[in-house]
Design an enzyme around this catalytic site. Structure first.
Site, PDB file in Angstrom:
ATOM      1  N   ASP A   9       0.886  -1.155   0.000  1.00  0.00           N
ATOM      2  CA  ASP A   9       0.000   0.000   0.000  1.00  0.00           C
ATOM      3  C   ASP A   9       0.939   1.224   0.000  1.00  0.00           C
ATOM      4  O   ASP A   9       2.112   1.100   0.363  1.00  0.00           O
ATOM      5  CB  ASP A   9      -0.868  -0.044   1.260  1.00  0.00           C
ATOM      6  CG  ASP A   9      -1.685   1.216   1.436  1.00  0.00           C
ATOM      7  OD1 ASP A   9      -2.369   1.624   0.488  1.00  0.00           O
ATOM      8  OD2 ASP A   9      -1.633   1.811   2.526  1.00  0.00           O
ATOM      9  N   LEU A  10       0.438   2.380  -0.390  1.00  0.00           N
ATOM     10  CA  LEU A  10       1.314   3.561  -0.486  1.00  0.00           C
ATOM     11  C   LEU A  10       1.192   4.468   0.750  1.00  0.00           C
ATOM     12  O   LEU A  10       2.111   4.574   1.557  1.00  0.00           O
ATOM     13  CB  LEU A  10       0.982   4.340  -1.760  1.00  0.00           C
ATOM     14  CG  LEU A  10       1.777   5.610  -2.014  1.00  0.00           C
ATOM     15  CD1 LEU A  10       3.257   5.314  -2.211  1.00  0.00           C
ATOM     16  CD2 LEU A  10       1.232   6.343  -3.254  1.00  0.00           C
ATOM     17  N   ASP A  11      -0.002   5.092   0.885  1.00  0.00           N
ATOM     18  CA  ASP A  11      -0.204   6.055   1.972  1.00  0.00           C
ATOM     19  C   ASP A  11      -0.152   5.358   3.331  1.00  0.00           C
ATOM     20  O   ASP A  11      -0.922   4.434   3.583  1.00  0.00           O
ATOM     21  CB  ASP A  11      -1.571   6.739   1.807  1.00  0.00           C
ATOM     22  CG  ASP A  11      -1.659   7.544   0.510  1.00  0.00           C
ATOM     23  OD1 ASP A  11      -0.811   8.422   0.323  1.00  0.00           O
ATOM     24  OD2 ASP A  11      -2.562   7.290  -0.307  1.00  0.00           O
ATOM     25  N   THR A  17       1.373  10.526   3.563  1.00  0.00           N
ATOM     26  CA  THR A  17       0.607  11.578   2.888  1.00  0.00           C
ATOM     27  C   THR A  17      -0.644  11.963   3.686  1.00  0.00           C
ATOM     28  O   THR A  17      -1.349  12.887   3.294  1.00  0.00           O
ATOM     29  CB  THR A  17       0.161  11.113   1.490  1.00  0.00           C
ATOM     30  OG1 THR A  17      -0.318   9.791   1.626  1.00  0.00           O
ATOM     31  CG2 THR A  17       1.296  11.161   0.503  1.00  0.00           C
ATOM     32  N   LYS A  45      -8.483   6.858   6.128  1.00  0.00           N
ATOM     33  CA  LYS A  45      -7.317   6.095   5.663  1.00  0.00           C
ATOM     34  C   LYS A  45      -7.738   4.870   4.863  1.00  0.00           C
ATOM     35  O   LYS A  45      -8.561   4.085   5.324  1.00  0.00           O
ATOM     36  CB  LYS A  45      -6.432   5.693   6.845  1.00  0.00           C
ATOM     37  CG  LYS A  45      -5.700   6.898   7.414  1.00  0.00           C
ATOM     38  CD  LYS A  45      -4.693   6.533   8.474  1.00  0.00           C
ATOM     39  CE  LYS A  45      -3.976   7.793   8.945  1.00  0.00           C
ATOM     40  NZ  LYS A  45      -3.098   7.529  10.076  1.00  0.00           N
ATOM     41  N   GLY A  46      -7.170   4.735   3.676  1.00  0.00           N
ATOM     42  CA  GLY A  46      -7.461   3.587   2.828  1.00  0.00           C
ATOM     43  C   GLY A  46      -8.788   3.690   2.088  1.00  0.00           C
ATOM     44  O   GLY A  46      -9.150   2.816   1.313  1.00  0.00           O
ATOM     45  N   ARG A  49     -11.505   8.562  -2.566  1.00  0.00           N
ATOM     46  CA  ARG A  49     -11.714  10.013  -2.475  1.00  0.00           C
ATOM     47  C   ARG A  49     -13.186  10.365  -2.257  1.00  0.00           C
ATOM     48  O   ARG A  49     -13.524  11.139  -1.354  1.00  0.00           O
ATOM     49  CB  ARG A  49     -11.185  10.687  -3.744  1.00  0.00           C
ATOM     50  CG  ARG A  49     -11.073  12.201  -3.621  1.00  0.00           C
ATOM     51  CD  ARG A  49     -10.569  12.802  -4.922  1.00  0.00           C
ATOM     52  NE  ARG A  49      -9.370  12.122  -5.391  1.00  0.00           N
ATOM     53  CZ  ARG A  49      -8.904  12.199  -6.644  1.00  0.00           C
ATOM     54  NH1 ARG A  49      -9.547  12.924  -7.543  1.00  0.00           N
ATOM     55  NH2 ARG A  49      -7.816  11.545  -7.002  1.00  0.00           N
ATOM     56  N   SER A 114      -2.507   0.555  -4.412  1.00  0.00           N
ATOM     57  CA  SER A 114      -3.033   1.709  -3.663  1.00  0.00           C
ATOM     58  C   SER A 114      -4.373   2.176  -4.212  1.00  0.00           C
ATOM     59  O   SER A 114      -4.607   2.112  -5.415  1.00  0.00           O
ATOM     60  CB  SER A 114      -2.020   2.856  -3.776  1.00  0.00           C
ATOM     61  OG  SER A 114      -2.592   4.064  -3.347  1.00  0.00           O
ATOM     62  N   ALA A 115      -5.211   2.700  -3.313  1.00  0.00           N
ATOM     63  CA  ALA A 115      -6.506   3.257  -3.729  1.00  0.00           C
ATOM     64  C   ALA A 115      -6.346   4.638  -4.355  1.00  0.00           C
ATOM     65  O   ALA A 115      -7.258   5.159  -4.977  1.00  0.00           O
ATOM     66  CB  ALA A 115      -7.427   3.368  -2.517  1.00  0.00           C
ATOM     67  N   SER A 116      -5.161   5.232  -4.186  1.00  0.00           N
ATOM     68  CA  SER A 116      -4.969   6.612  -4.633  1.00  0.00           C
ATOM     69  C   SER A 116      -4.845   6.733  -6.146  1.00  0.00           C
ATOM     70  O   SER A 116      -4.161   5.946  -6.790  1.00  0.00           O
ATOM     71  CB  SER A 116      -3.704   7.195  -3.995  1.00  0.00           C
ATOM     72  OG  SER A 116      -3.445   8.459  -4.543  1.00  0.00           O
ATOM     73  N   ASN A 118      -3.441   9.306  -7.247  1.00  0.00           N
ATOM     74  CA  ASN A 118      -2.251  10.153  -7.345  1.00  0.00           C
ATOM     75  C   ASN A 118      -0.963   9.379  -7.061  1.00  0.00           C
ATOM     76  O   ASN A 118       0.082   9.990  -6.838  1.00  0.00           O
ATOM     77  CB  ASN A 118      -2.368  11.314  -6.354  1.00  0.00           C
ATOM     78  CG  ASN A 118      -3.531  12.252  -6.694  1.00  0.00           C
ATOM     79  OD1 ASN A 118      -3.584  12.792  -7.800  1.00  0.00           O
ATOM     80  ND2 ASN A 118      -4.465  12.414  -5.786  1.00  0.00           N
ATOM     81  N   LYS A 145     -10.933  -1.315  -1.593  1.00  0.00           N
ATOM     82  CA  LYS A 145     -10.647  -2.191  -0.450  1.00  0.00           C
ATOM     83  C   LYS A 145     -11.817  -2.043   0.528  1.00  0.00           C
ATOM     84  O   LYS A 145     -12.319  -0.936   0.667  1.00  0.00           O
ATOM     85  CB  LYS A 145      -9.351  -1.749   0.240  1.00  0.00           C
ATOM     86  CG  LYS A 145      -8.114  -1.808  -0.667  1.00  0.00           C
ATOM     87  CD  LYS A 145      -6.928  -1.109   0.004  1.00  0.00           C
ATOM     88  CE  LYS A 145      -5.757  -0.988  -0.950  1.00  0.00           C
ATOM     89  NZ  LYS A 145      -4.614  -0.230  -0.398  1.00  0.00           N
ATOM     90  N   GLU A 169       0.175  -3.286   4.654  1.00  0.00           N
ATOM     91  CA  GLU A 169      -0.992  -2.403   4.757  1.00  0.00           C
ATOM     92  C   GLU A 169      -1.103  -1.714   6.113  1.00  0.00           C
ATOM     93  O   GLU A 169      -0.813  -2.323   7.129  1.00  0.00           O
ATOM     94  CB  GLU A 169      -2.262  -3.240   4.589  1.00  0.00           C
ATOM     95  CG  GLU A 169      -2.991  -3.057   3.292  1.00  0.00           C
ATOM     96  CD  GLU A 169      -3.562  -1.683   3.017  1.00  0.00           C
ATOM     97  OE1 GLU A 169      -3.636  -0.853   3.934  1.00  0.00           O
ATOM     98  OE2 GLU A 169      -3.924  -1.432   1.868  1.00  0.00           O
ATOM     99  N   ASP A 170      -1.572  -0.465   6.117  1.00  0.00           N
ATOM    100  CA  ASP A 170      -1.794   0.236   7.391  1.00  0.00           C
ATOM    101  C   ASP A 170      -3.276   0.415   7.712  1.00  0.00           C
ATOM    102  O   ASP A 170      -3.617   0.889   8.783  1.00  0.00           O
ATOM    103  CB  ASP A 170      -1.120   1.612   7.381  1.00  0.00           C
ATOM    104  CG  ASP A 170      -1.820   2.580   6.447  1.00  0.00           C
ATOM    105  OD1 ASP A 170      -2.142   2.177   5.310  1.00  0.00           O
ATOM    106  OD2 ASP A 170      -2.058   3.731   6.843  1.00  0.00           O
TER     107      ASP A 170
HETATM  108  C1  G6P Z   1      -5.370   6.119  -0.036  1.00  0.00           C
HETATM  109  C2  G6P Z   1      -5.447   6.981   1.219  1.00  0.00           C
HETATM  110  C3  G6P Z   1      -6.828   7.591   1.376  1.00  0.00           C
HETATM  111  C4  G6P Z   1      -7.221   8.319   0.089  1.00  0.00           C
HETATM  112  C5  G6P Z   1      -7.204   7.370  -1.090  1.00  0.00           C
HETATM  113  C6  G6P Z   1      -7.563   8.042  -2.412  1.00  0.00           C
HETATM  114  O1  G6P Z   1      -6.067   4.946   0.184  1.00  0.00           O
HETATM  115  O2  G6P Z   1      -5.153   6.210   2.370  1.00  0.00           O
HETATM  116  O3  G6P Z   1      -6.813   8.479   2.471  1.00  0.00           O
HETATM  117  O4  G6P Z   1      -8.513   8.892   0.220  1.00  0.00           O
HETATM  118  O5  G6P Z   1      -5.899   6.802  -1.194  1.00  0.00           O
HETATM  119  O6  G6P Z   1      -6.557   8.953  -2.732  1.00  0.00           O
HETATM  120  P1  G6P Z   1      -6.620   9.983  -3.941  1.00  0.00           P
HETATM  121  O7  G6P Z   1      -5.198  10.460  -4.080  1.00  0.00           O
HETATM  122  O8  G6P Z   1      -7.055   9.223  -5.160  1.00  0.00           O
HETATM  123  O9  G6P Z   1      -7.574  11.058  -3.575  1.00  0.00           O
HETATM  124 MG    MG Z   2      -2.720   3.187   3.546  1.00  0.00          MG
END
Ligand code: G6P
Ligand code: MG
Length: 215
Positions: A9-11, A17, A45-46, A49, A114-116, A118, A145, A169-170
């Site tokens: 996982d990233l964040d 972040t 977290k996780g 958006r 990662s769910a992000s 970004n 997730k 994972e956190d």
């Molecule tokens: C990760 C973070 C979340 C965040 C999600 C989406 O899972 O832990 O806090 O909301 O990514 O990130 P994004 O960069 O796409 O808004």
């Molecule tokens: Mg995380």
């Protein structure tokens, strides 16, 4: 266990972040007259958006239309991307780079899950892109997730059977996602919160190949 791939996982695992997410959600909450605290931020977290926005709105008992939600989520993301575009390699969490290198040297594949949306820019700004054989992020998945989709796609991208994968994972939802995908999981954080993980450590600086094989 014969570990053939590590999926990260990233964040909260590789970079911190959460502080940038918090600052930008807080700015949005302030504009909406919602009292949003650091404690509330834990719930995001996780989480994706849009779901994060829904939680912020729930906290303030505020209702918005779908179109308004889209606009608010992209406003938050503009502030967030402005901040992460200034990230530096020294913002990588302690031990993360070293462990990635150790794993690579051992011939074990590495993937990001990662769910992000970004993730690409964060890896780029922190100089971590070369450490990953595959990057699966919020742009590649349709199910969040605790659905295992992001990790299963990561395993597929590096051509490793899920049973030979270890996920880092956190977030509780992330731990559940890894287990649902038939993978082993190392929790990063507190053992009380991540009780379902096969092993819990405070951070990647506490990880080594011996512990990895024993998971
Ligand atoms: C990760 C973070 C979340 C965040 C999600 C989406 O899972 O832990 O806090 O909301 O990514 O990130 P994004 O960069 O796409 O808004
Ligand atoms: Mg995380």
């Amino acid at each position: 266990m014969d570990v053939k791939a590590c999926i990260f996982d990233l964040d909260g695992v590789i970079v911190d972040t959460a502080v940038y997410h918090f600052k930008s959600w807080k700015r949005l909450a302030d504009e909406l007259g919602i009292n949003f605290t650091l404690h509330d931020n834990e719930r995001l977290k996780g989480v994706s958006r849009v779901r994060s926005l829904e939680i912020v709105l729930e906290i303030g008992n505020v209702t918005k239309t779908e179109a308004e939600k889209q606009e608010l989520a992209s406003r938050k993301n503009e502030w967030y991307t402005e901040m992460i575009s200034k990230m530096k390699p020294d913002e990588v969490l302690p031990g993360a780079k070293e462990f990635l290198q150790l794993v690579k040297n051992a011939g074990i594949k590495t993937a990001l899950g990662s769910a992000s949306k970004n993730a690409g820019i964060i890896l780029d700004k922190t100089g971590l892109t070369p450490f990953f054989d595959a990057v699966i992020d919020g742009n590649h998945v349709s199910k969040a997730k605790p659905d295992p989709e992001v990790f299963l796609k990561g395993a597929e991208a590096v051509q490793v059977d899920p049973k030979f994968c270890v996920v880092f994972e956190d977030a509780i939802a992330g731990v559940e996602a890894a287990l649902a995908g038939g993978m082993k999981v190392v929790g990063i954080g507190s053992p009380e919160i991540l009780s379902k993980a096969n092993l819990v450590i405070p951070g990647l600086s506490e990880m080594d190949l011996e512990k990895l094989k024993a998971v």
